[in-house]
Scaffold this active site. Structure first.
Site, PDB file in Angstrom:
ATOM      1  N   TYR A 155       0.847  -1.203   0.000  1.00 59.00           N
ATOM      2  CA  TYR A 155       0.000   0.000   0.000  1.00 59.00           C
ATOM      3  C   TYR A 155       0.876   1.244   0.000  1.00 59.00           C
ATOM      4  O   TYR A 155       0.664   2.177  -0.796  1.00 59.00           O
ATOM      5  CB  TYR A 155      -0.907  -0.006   1.229  1.00 59.00           C
ATOM      6  CG  TYR A 155      -1.680   1.278   1.433  1.00 59.00           C
ATOM      7  CD1 TYR A 155      -2.808   1.571   0.681  1.00 59.00           C
ATOM      8  CD2 TYR A 155      -1.262   2.211   2.390  1.00 59.00           C
ATOM      9  CE1 TYR A 155      -3.510   2.756   0.869  1.00 59.00           C
ATOM     10  CE2 TYR A 155      -1.963   3.391   2.586  1.00 59.00           C
ATOM     11  CZ  TYR A 155      -3.079   3.661   1.820  1.00 59.00           C
ATOM     12  OH  TYR A 155      -3.757   4.834   1.997  1.00 59.00           O
ATOM     13  N   SER A 158       2.452   1.891  -3.343  1.00 68.12           N
ATOM     14  CA  SER A 158       1.526   2.441  -4.343  1.00 68.12           C
ATOM     15  C   SER A 158       1.328   3.939  -4.137  1.00 68.12           C
ATOM     16  O   SER A 158       1.161   4.699  -5.105  1.00 68.12           O
ATOM     17  CB  SER A 158       0.178   1.713  -4.291  1.00 68.12           C
ATOM     18  OG  SER A 158      -0.579   2.057  -3.132  1.00 68.12           O
TER      19      SER A 158
END
Length: 255
Positions: A155, A158
């Site tokens: 996460y 990203s």
């Protein structure tokens, strides 16, 4: 002529709060989200301002879906003043245990989705932009891009990628009077965070919790900074990533 904005992830959390702020200030807002039912709930909150919120079901990670959404938007307006990309997903897990499908979902929505949406919005933003009145793009990144933690590495990656896209896109579009910035919230009181907290016992992932200021952020704390980035006061601000974290990234509390 009134102003027009597109908000992705418009059905809940930061995106929904941003939509309400924008149409409350007179914008016509195109709200994009995969959740048609929750989009309608946001539309109901705009019932006192007919035509100011236009819900469009859209998967920001799918180029065909994004193209169809913007074809509908172009049928209503030939210009856009602002794009806010708030659509995002969260997947937890140690990197060596994370499923490939979860890894792909994180980058497809959190990173590629912002690029696809900005690319589709670009002709409309360019049409409205002038040196005296630039148009705006705001990406919702995360404090995880500034301070990652175990269990959320993919996460964070990203969102790091998104902050770099922000910086490069800001310079590439500067000559066309399109300003590009990002906000990086820490823990925000949203349905996504509620689910992470509910799943903590089985997932092993622990939400960061309260900041040094003694609370987590409310969606309005993020929206207020987005409002600044969309306003005249920020006309010389581009390529920035602004933490909205109550001091969470500044230093670690020793006790």
């Amino acid at each position: 002529m009134g102003k027009h904005a597109v908000v992705t992830g418009a059905a809940s959390g930061i995106g929904a709060d941003c939509c309400r702020d924008l149409f409350g200030r007179g914008f016509t807002v195109f709200g994009l989200d995969r959740d048609e039912q929750r989009l309608q709930q946001v539309a109901e909150s705009a019932s006192g301002q007919p035509g100011k919120f236009i819900p469009i079901t859209c998967d920001a990670s799918d180029s065909t879906s994004v193209a169809q959404a913007f074809e509908s938007i172009r049928g209503t307006t030939g210009t856009l003043d602002a794009l806010v990309c708030s659509a995002g997903v969260f997947r937890t897990g140690a990197l060596m245990e994370l499923a490939e499908s979860d890894y792909d979902a994180l980058f497809d929505v959190n990173t590629k989705g912002c690029w696809l949406t900005a690319k589709a919005a670009y002709p409309l933003l360019k049409q409205a932009a002038t040196q005296d009145s630039p148009t705006r793009v705001v990406f919702v990144a995360s404090a995880a891009a500034l301070r990652p933690k175990t269990g959320g590495g993919a996460y964070a990656a990203s969102k790091v990628a998104l902050t770099y896209l922000t910086r490069v896109l800001a310079v590439e579009l500067a000559s066309q009077s399109i300003l590009v910035n990002a906000v990086a919230p820490a823990t925000v009181d949203t349905p996504l965070v509620h689910k992470l907290m509910a799943d903590a016992a089985t997932s092993g992932y622990r939400v960061s919790g309260v900041s040094p200021l003694g609370r987590v952020a409310q969606p309005s704390d993020v929206t207020s900074v987005i409002r600044f980035l969309l306003g005249d006061e920020s006309r010389y601000v581009t390529g920035t990533v602004i933490p909205i974290d109550g001091g969470s990234v500044a230093a670690v509390l020793s006790r």
